[in-house]
Design an enzyme around this catalytic site. Structure first.
Site, PDB file in Angstrom:
ATOM      1  CE  LYS A  48      -3.876  -2.447   2.055  1.00 30.30           C
ATOM      2  NZ  LYS A  48      -4.739  -2.744   3.231  1.00 30.30           N
ATOM      3  CD  GLN A  92      -3.633  -4.390   6.231  1.00 25.99           C
ATOM      4  OE1 GLN A  92      -3.709  -3.379   5.561  1.00 25.99           O
ATOM      5  NE2 GLN A  92      -4.001  -5.564   5.762  1.00 25.99           N
ATOM      6  CG  ASP A 115     -10.021  -0.111   4.414  1.00 24.27           C
ATOM      7  OD1 ASP A 115      -9.694  -0.575   3.307  1.00 24.27           O
ATOM      8  OD2 ASP A 115      -9.306  -0.162   5.419  1.00 24.27           O
TER       9      ASP A 115
HETATM   10  N1  GUN Z   1      -7.048  -6.703   5.550  1.00 22.43           N
HETATM   11  C1  GUN Z   1      -7.318  -7.446   4.458  1.00 22.43           C
HETATM   12  N2  GUN Z   1      -7.878  -6.688   3.506  1.00 22.43           N
HETATM   13  C2  GUN Z   1      -7.983  -5.445   4.010  1.00 22.43           C
HETATM   14  C3  GUN Z   1      -8.492  -4.215   3.503  1.00 22.43           C
HETATM   15  O1  GUN Z   1      -8.983  -4.101   2.373  1.00 22.43           O
HETATM   16  N3  GUN Z   1      -8.392  -3.147   4.337  1.00 22.43           N
HETATM   17  C4  GUN Z   1      -7.867  -3.240   5.575  1.00 22.43           C
HETATM   18  N4  GUN Z   1      -7.839  -2.147   6.305  1.00 22.43           N
HETATM   19  N5  GUN Z   1      -7.396  -4.366   6.081  1.00 22.43           N
HETATM   20  C5  GUN Z   1      -7.446  -5.451   5.289  1.00 22.43           C
END
Ligand code: GUN
Length: 275
Positions: A48, A92, A115
């Site tokens: 990311k 996350q 998100d």
């Molecule tokens: N963990 C797995 N996929 C995601 C996601 O799309 N966003 C976040 N914040 N955590 C994750």
């Protein structure tokens, strides 16, 4: 069978975002918060941050040790929520078990929720109103759109009912006029339901769970899973080799949905900053 090239699609979306960000006087800024040392989460966070660098989005990375308290985590999120330099906040998931993820996520205001996990954005999705949509399901829709898959009247089956993928995925397909069935661990006649799917989206986190006898001839199969097989090789929730000759379109793992999740995160971050 045709492969859906998520890697290429994601690269072209990132290039577009980069062009847009270049023209912005005030750059979007994403704060990424990781708690603990889960290796998969560390890789996702790194990817990311790298995507931010590539697109010109400013990124701030915060890592809390597993020994941190719920209060410390909520304090950090509150600080980021109130920081005008930060336009998007991502926590996350999953968090280490001792943390209350729901309470922590409430500290991220909807305007900075890149998100789309907040109740406000999930509510918008239920009501088919504009809002931030969770990155992975949004990425799946972009891939289907780009491949020209018309969902109207199609039988769409979603395997998995997580708040982060399965539920928003089902709502997006419903909003696109598909007839949607959501299957989960308690579903009876899972195989039969899957075999009836024109579009099958699988997000259960079980290596090679979907076998050839669960897939309709000519179906479109989207594999959200990221697992390791018995040899430690990365694989999806779909037994790709067994299924590939039956389907019309299929996403590979890796190189399918994964890169799209991150491209959509960049898109959501840009959109949140513009507002
Ligand atoms: N963990 C797995 N996929 C995601 C996601 O799309 N966003 C976040 N914040 N955590 C994750």
């Amino acid at each position: 069978m045709k492969l859906i090239d998520g890697k290429a699609c994601a690269a072209s979306i990132r290039a577009q975002i980069k062009e847009t960000v270049e023209k912005l006087e005030e750059k979007p800024a994403l704060a990424v918060v990781l708690v603990g040392t889960d290796p998969a989460s560390q890789i996702y966070v790194r990817n990311k941050i790298r995507a931010c660098e590539e697109t010109g989005i400013i990124s701030y990375s915060y890592t809390l040790p597993e020994t941190a308290t719920q209060e410390q985590l909520e304090e950090l999120l509150e600080t980021l929520a109130n920081d005008d330099k930060v336009t998007g906040v991502l926590l996350q998931l999953p968090l280490p078990k001792k943390f209350n993820a729901e309470a922590a996520m409430k500290k991220i205001p909807p305007q900075k929720d890149v998100d789309g996990f907040s109740a406000e954005h999930l509510g918008n999705l239920v009501l088919n109103k504009p809002g931030t949509v969770a990155c992975t399901p949004l990425g799946v829709m972009k891939l289907l759109e780009r491949e020209g898959v018309d969902l109207t009247g199609k039988n769409a089956v979603v395997l998995g009912r997580s708040d982060t993928v399965g539920k928003p995925m089902a709502l997006l397909l419903l909003n696109a006029n598909a007839t949607v069935t959501v299957c989960h661990s308690k579903t009876v006649n899972l195989k039969e339901i899957c075999r009836n799917a024109d579009v099958l989206v699988v997000a259960i986190g079980r290596a090679k769970f979907v076998t050839a006898d669960m897939v309709k001839d000519g179906a479109v199969v989207v594999d959200v899973g990221i697992n390791r097989d018995e040899n430690g090789k990365m694989c999806g929730d779909v037994d790709f080799d067994a299924v590939k000759d039956k389907v019309s379109l299929i996403t590979p793992v890796p190189g399918g949905v994964g890169p799209m999740t991150i491209a959509m995160l960049m898109q959501n971050t840009l959109d949140a900053a513009k507002k």
